[in-house]
Scaffold this active site. Structure first.
Site, short mmCIF file in Angstrom:
data_model
loop_
_atom_site.label_atom_id
_atom_site.label_comp_id
_atom_site.label_asym_id
_atom_site.label_seq_id
_atom_site.Cartn_x
_atom_site.Cartn_y
_atom_site.Cartn_z
CE1 TYR A 24 -4.45 -2.39 4.72
CE2 TYR A 24 -3.27 -0.34 4.46
CZ TYR A 24 -3.78 -1.36 4.14
OH TYR A 24 -3.89 -1.65 2.63
CB SER B 142 -0.87 0.02 1.33
OG SER B 142 -1.60 1.26 1.24
#
Length: 251
Positions: free
Chosen positions: A146, A133
């Site tokens: 995350y 990401s």
């Protein structure tokens, strides 16, 4: 002979788009997902093979690779895509949720890479693609687990790439900004609550705030990029972070 690919989290979103793109390029694809009903439905739509797996459990990671090899005799490509999000402050973050997120998004990619490695090494050819990401490179509030997992995934990619080079194995990371998926749709409501704004404002004020291109990324764009990364045209790419972030990190 068609190359065999494992795509985790392949029942929806980015994983589904990756599987579809690989199938269109004549790869044999195994999708893995936690939800058996949704995974079986996706496999039927894609005309591929499905294995139900809880990737937070070590034995399921090993079983996924073993069943793939048992079924097809080889494994050539691994796409570590599975993940989920929990939006919460560090102070209030549930410990078990942290543990599960790290297990699924960092430990599982390590285990699957480890278990696929001997087969790739034996044939002197392999491709590992880790879907990280933009948050593998920068941080945002309320996403501790995350972001920790995605930063770790970038490090795992680099180390694996250095070890795999002499074995014909390349390892790369793809770092997208916000992709329009069910996972991101769920985040919109969570972010609205945490920032005390309307859901419609989340996209413009948070998700696209740092983007030069003011739109969400389509999952198909990630699928096409993975398809390139695993091709012979990209054989010199390894240890790379391929950023597709709408210009976010250009600042």
């Amino acid at each position: 002979m068609a190359k065999v690919a494992i795509v985790t989290g392949g029942a929806s979103g980015i994983g589904y788009a990756v599987a579809q793109s690989l199938i269109e390029s004549d790869h044999v694809v195994v999708i893995a997902d936690l939800n058996e009903e949704v995974g079986a439905k996706a496999a039927k739509e894609l005309n591929c093979y499905f294995i139900q797996a809880d990737l937070s459990q070590q034995q399921d990671n090993k079983r996924l690779v073993e069943q793939t090899v048992e079924q097809f005799g080889r494994v050539d490509i691994l796409v570590n895509n599975a993940g989920f999000q929990h939006v919460c402050s560090v102070e209030e973050f549930p410990e078990q949720t942290w543990n599960t997120m790290i297990s699924v998004m960092l430990t599982s990619p390590f285990l699957l890479t480890k278990y696929c490695w001997p087969y790739m090494k034996k044939q002197n050819w392999g491709r590992v693609v880790n879907i990280a990401s933009v948050h593998g490179q920068v941080a945002s509030p309320f996403k501790a687990a995350y972001i920790a997992a995605k930063h770790g995934l970038v490090g795992l990619t680099k180390t694996s790439a250095l070890e795999g080079g002499e074995c014909g194995i390349t390892v790369n990371t793809i770092c997208p900004a916000y992709v329009r998926t069910p996972l991101v749709d769920k985040q919109i409501a969570d972010q609205a609550a945490n920032h005390d704004i309307e859901p419609d404002e989340v996209i413009t004020k948070i998700m696209l705030k740092n983007a030069a291109i003011k739109r969400m990324i389509d999952p198909e764009e990630i699928g096409q990029l993975v398809n390139y990364v695993v091709s012979d045209a990209a054989r010199s790419f390894t240890g790379s972070n391929l950023t597709i972030d709408l210009g976010w990190t250009a600042q």
